[in-house]
Scaffold this motif. Structure first.
Motif, short mmCIF file in Angstrom:
data_model
loop_
_atom_site.label_atom_id
_atom_site.label_comp_id
_atom_site.label_asym_id
_atom_site.label_seq_id
_atom_site.Cartn_x
_atom_site.Cartn_y
_atom_site.Cartn_z
N VAL A 142 0.84 -1.20 0.00
CA VAL A 142 0.00 0.00 0.00
C VAL A 142 0.88 1.25 0.00
O VAL A 142 0.60 2.22 -0.72
N VAL A 201 0.74 -6.20 -2.62
CA VAL A 201 -0.49 -6.44 -1.85
C VAL A 201 -1.07 -7.81 -2.21
O VAL A 201 -1.51 -8.56 -1.33
N GLY A 214 0.61 -2.83 -6.06
CA GLY A 214 -0.53 -3.74 -6.18
C GLY A 214 -0.10 -5.20 -6.18
O GLY A 214 -0.75 -6.05 -5.56
N VAL A 236 0.78 4.13 -2.77
CA VAL A 236 0.48 5.51 -2.38
C VAL A 236 1.60 6.44 -2.83
O VAL A 236 1.34 7.55 -3.32
#
Length: 266
Positions: free
Chosen positions: A154, A212, A209, A158
């Motif tokens: 994340v 994650v 991504g 970000v």
């Protein structure tokens, strides 16, 4: 005179400025080469590796490649040195912490370049993918490892969003000596800064991504390094043309780094 006083003196500023500008130039070389390598992949040359290792391999193949590698490593040390001064004597706590992180990052990258220049090419093309898998596997084995890996993914995503937004807003302009630039130069810098920053941010978002997804599935192989992340753009509905756009954007970011080496206030 205190260490801080020396760093803030005329000679200190000169050393730090030279180090910072050399560092931006070194960063520009790596991003430009990664962009070119990614472009080759987009047009079917699957033997290339669009990551730092691939870029170093490309440099090593040039005349006086060994010398160029050492110069590249020294430039990255210069970037680490400049970031260290920002971490020690910056005005805002948040920016000082970010600079501290960048200091470690550029120091590690510089060390890997020196190792490569010294003849150890085990960190050649594909290095980023192997490292990503290994680090993710080790992190997943830690207590609350899935949460840690997920949080890291994340954070990477970000950072990519923030970087892209800052590029679109042209936030970099506040660091440039705009008064010394012609209108044509400012336009060129904006093209490279916005286009390159958005492409770089997109790569970060996608890479985050994948991290994650590795956390959710508990499969380290789902985490991808720079090379695999860049290649994944060709698997989208847009096909290789999105990869072409990203590759050109990364090359633009390399050119933007060269512009920062010349025009940034350091």
């Amino acid at each position: 005179m205190s260490v801080r006083g020396k760093a803030n003196g005329k000679n200190g500023r000169t050393v730090v400025e030279v180090a910072g500008r050399w560092g931006f130039a070194a960063r520009g070389v790596i991003y430009l080469l990664v962009g070119v390598l990614a472009l080759r992949i987009a047009f079917g040359d699957n033997g290339e590796q669009a990551d730092k290792g691939g870029a170093l391999t490309e440099v090593a193949a040039q005349p006086m490649g060994s010398v160029l590698l050492w110069l590249l490593g020294i430039g990255l040390v210069g970037m680490a040195l400049w970031q260290l001064t920002e971490a020690l004597w910056g005005h805002k706590t948040t920016k000082r912490l970010l600079s501290a992180g960048r200091t470690v990052f550029y120091a590690v990258v510089a060390w890997s370049v020196f190792v490569f220049a010294g003849g150890d090419h085990s960190g050649g093309g594909g290095e980023s993918d192997r490292q990503s898998h290994d680090m993710t596997a080790k992190a997943l084995d830690l207590p609350a490892g899935q949460w840690l890996v997920g949080a890291a993914g994340v954070a990477i995503a970000v950072a990519g969003v923030v970087g892209a937004v800052q590029a679109v807003r042209r936030s970099y302009r506040k660091h440039l000596r705009l008064g010394e630039m012609s209108s044509r130069t400012r336009t060129a810098v904006d093209v490279t800064g916005v286009g390159g920053g958005v492409a770089r941010g997109l790569v970060f978002v996608v890479a985050g991504g994948f991290v994650v997804r590795a956390a959710v599935t508990y499969r380290p192989s789902e985490a991808k390094g720079l090379d695999d992340t860049i290649r994944s753009f060709a698997d989208t509905p847009a096909g290789p043309w999105l990869l072409v756009a990203v590759a050109l954007g990364l090359a633009l970011y390399g050119l933007f780094s060269f512009a920062m080496a010349v025009w940034r206030r350091v």
